[in-house]
Motif scaffolding. Sequence first.
Motif, PDB file in Angstrom:
ATOM      1  N   TYR A 158      -1.097 -11.168  -0.991  1.00  0.00           N
ATOM      2  CA  TYR A 158      -2.019 -10.184  -1.548  1.00  0.00           C
ATOM      3  C   TYR A 158      -3.008 -10.816  -2.513  1.00  0.00           C
ATOM      4  CZ  TYR A 158       1.234  -6.778   0.397  1.00  0.00           C
ATOM      5  OH  TYR A 158       2.018  -6.055   1.250  1.00  0.00           O
ATOM      6  N   PHE A 162      -5.767  -9.067  -4.992  1.00  0.00           N
ATOM      7  CA  PHE A 162      -5.760  -9.196  -6.444  1.00  0.00           C
ATOM      8  C   PHE A 162      -7.113  -9.703  -6.956  1.00  0.00           C
ATOM      9  CE2 PHE A 162      -0.933  -9.891  -6.164  1.00  0.00           C
ATOM     10  CZ  PHE A 162      -0.707  -8.544  -6.330  1.00  0.00           C
ATOM     11  N   MET A 165      -9.482  -6.807  -6.762  1.00  0.00           N
ATOM     12  CA  MET A 165      -9.181  -5.830  -7.810  1.00  0.00           C
ATOM     13  C   MET A 165      -9.583  -6.358  -9.182  1.00  0.00           C
ATOM     14  SD  MET A 165      -5.572  -4.074  -6.765  1.00  0.00           S
ATOM     15  CE  MET A 165      -5.612  -3.005  -8.190  1.00  0.00           C
ATOM     16  N   VAL A 172     -15.959  -2.634 -13.743  1.00  0.00           N
ATOM     17  CA  VAL A 172     -15.818  -1.347 -14.440  1.00  0.00           C
ATOM     18  C   VAL A 172     -15.999  -1.542 -15.942  1.00  0.00           C
ATOM     19  CG1 VAL A 172     -14.180   0.458 -15.064  1.00  0.00           C
ATOM     20  CG2 VAL A 172     -14.390  -0.252 -12.686  1.00  0.00           C
TER      21      VAL A 172
ATOM     22  N   LEU B  19     -15.918   2.559  -8.431  1.00  0.00           N
ATOM     23  CA  LEU B  19     -15.022   1.417  -8.621  1.00  0.00           C
ATOM     24  C   LEU B  19     -13.745   1.845  -9.332  1.00  0.00           C
ATOM     25  CD1 LEU B  19     -17.272  -1.623  -9.605  1.00  0.00           C
ATOM     26  CD2 LEU B  19     -15.650  -1.494  -7.721  1.00  0.00           C
ATOM     27  N   LEU B  20     -13.943   2.690 -10.357  1.00  0.00           N
ATOM     28  CA  LEU B  20     -12.802   3.160 -11.118  1.00  0.00           C
ATOM     29  C   LEU B  20     -11.843   3.954 -10.228  1.00  0.00           C
ATOM     30  CD1 LEU B  20     -11.503   3.241 -13.911  1.00  0.00           C
ATOM     31  CD2 LEU B  20     -12.796   5.320 -14.396  1.00  0.00           C
ATOM     32  N   TRP B  22     -11.634   3.748  -7.015  1.00  0.00           N
ATOM     33  CA  TRP B  22     -11.055   2.838  -6.021  1.00  0.00           C
ATOM     34  C   TRP B  22      -9.845   2.114  -6.607  1.00  0.00           C
ATOM     35  CZ3 TRP B  22     -10.584  -2.559  -5.820  1.00  0.00           C
ATOM     36  CH2 TRP B  22     -10.208  -3.078  -4.587  1.00  0.00           C
ATOM     37  N   LEU B  23     -10.015   1.663  -7.850  1.00  0.00           N
ATOM     38  CA  LEU B  23      -8.904   0.979  -8.504  1.00  0.00           C
ATOM     39  C   LEU B  23      -7.699   1.896  -8.654  1.00  0.00           C
ATOM     40  CD1 LEU B  23     -10.718  -1.071 -11.280  1.00  0.00           C
ATOM     41  CD2 LEU B  23      -9.331  -1.989  -9.431  1.00  0.00           C
ATOM     42  N   VAL B  26      -6.080   2.378  -5.262  1.00  0.00           N
ATOM     43  CA  VAL B  26      -5.315   1.194  -4.856  1.00  0.00           C
ATOM     44  C   VAL B  26      -3.997   1.123  -5.623  1.00  0.00           C
ATOM     45  CG1 VAL B  26      -5.261  -1.327  -4.929  1.00  0.00           C
ATOM     46  CG2 VAL B  26      -7.284  -0.153  -4.080  1.00  0.00           C
ATOM     47  N   ALA B  27      -4.094   1.416  -6.923  1.00  0.00           N
ATOM     48  CA  ALA B  27      -2.879   1.368  -7.751  1.00  0.00           C
ATOM     49  C   ALA B  27      -1.855   2.390  -7.278  1.00  0.00           C
ATOM     50  CB  ALA B  27      -3.242   1.607  -9.213  1.00  0.00           C
ATOM     51  N   TYR B  33       3.353   2.541  -1.697  1.00  0.00           N
ATOM     52  CA  TYR B  33       3.715   1.605  -0.642  1.00  0.00           C
ATOM     53  C   TYR B  33       5.039   0.913  -0.957  1.00  0.00           C
ATOM     54  CZ  TYR B  33       3.525  -2.652   2.176  1.00  0.00           C
ATOM     55  OH  TYR B  33       3.824  -3.684   3.011  1.00  0.00           O
ATOM     56  N   LEU B 201       5.181  -8.082  -4.333  1.00  0.00           N
ATOM     57  CA  LEU B 201       3.778  -8.494  -4.398  1.00  0.00           C
ATOM     58  C   LEU B 201       3.628  -9.873  -5.028  1.00  0.00           C
ATOM     59  CD1 LEU B 201       1.988  -5.208  -5.512  1.00  0.00           C
ATOM     60  CD2 LEU B 201       2.047  -6.228  -3.253  1.00  0.00           C
TER      61      LEU B 201
END
Lengths: 186, 229
Positions: A158, A162, A165, A172, B19-20, B22-23, B26-27, B33, B201
Amino acid sequence: MKKGMAILLAVLMLSALCVPAMAASDINEDEQRVLDAVSVVVTSEEGAEMSLYESDVNQAKNFLMRDEIDLDKATADEIIENIEECFAIVEKAGLETEKLTDMAEADRKALLAAANEAGAPVGVTVAYDAARNKVDFTYDGAVIASVDPVIKFTGADYSMLFVVMGAAVLAVIAMAVVVKKTARAK
Amino acid sequence: MSKRHSIGKKVAAYVGMPLLFWLLIVAVLATLYLHFLHPYVAPIAGMFFTGSGASTDSVKIDSIYDGPVLVHERTVDASLVKIPNQGTKYGEIVCERIGLQADLYFGESEEILKHGAGQSPRSLQPGFGYPTMISAHNNKEFDKLEHIQEGDIITVYTSYGTYEYEVSGTEIMEPHLFDDKLLLEERSRLIVYTCYPFNNLGYIYRRFFVYAEQISGPRIVFDSEGGGE
């Protein structure tokens, strides 16, 4: 005991000098002699031991079992002789390493050149990727053996996610700073 | 409202907020997941996040497998068995109880493992009387291996025969501790492995091994053996 250079030498000679012949998929006596020859452990003058992974002999075996490959005595003798000669070069170089990248560049280039020259008559090429520290042996356009770890990496990676992100988080934060500054300016 | 402030708001609205969000998405997805959706999302995620990144493999992906062949004889002539090139699909590996099903390729380079399970060229194909070692990604084909149990049946289908193996045990260890002498034993068995832990991860440095003993399937015989039993 290990690896890179010894594998390169042995598998190279094994694959490079194989002669396409009539169908025969079993391992004959001469082929077995070659398999035995690649299983030796070489000790350099400095006392460093080098050999294949035990299971690398199976890479050679898989190649020799192909229908179009059948070694006769003369060819096997030639292969064995060259294997021994290659190991002699390694011994002389005094390698104390298991990694091909640790070999002196001049020696490595000479070895690869010799390898490709030996493989050319039967279409075997040897390619070394320094970035991945991996050597592939290619015959008839297909990889027949590789010098790499026995157990592979089989997990999810990943890292790219990362990175993306992380970049997004920074973006942001930058946006927030811009908005705050413009608000102050007002 | 100043022009500068207006631009700042637009930037925030059209770039910063997406973007915020999206983050956040994803989180949330990553959390779901890891804890709930792994069995369902893994096949999709595996399409994007497998291997160790960009691959420069020059392996050609192709197939010699047209579907399973049921051979009732106890032997199969070697002339019917092809030694595949690396990157060639020659069968399937299945464990019905846990829902595992994967295409089986010869070779296990990064590129090959993007397409399915790979047989190590340091092992032999089923039927030769030696171990067959197969690997695949733990977030894709072999994500279900975490549910495997002793006694489960793993089936390897090839174009020259179908081989069944009964799971005899599992083991978790670091890769360098694997004794590759096992691959030289004259023993018809299957060794399957993937990265461990399954839902992780972070950096994965261990492997999950499954050992299974052959219980059925034709033995490959050569002319020199007299052609069969």
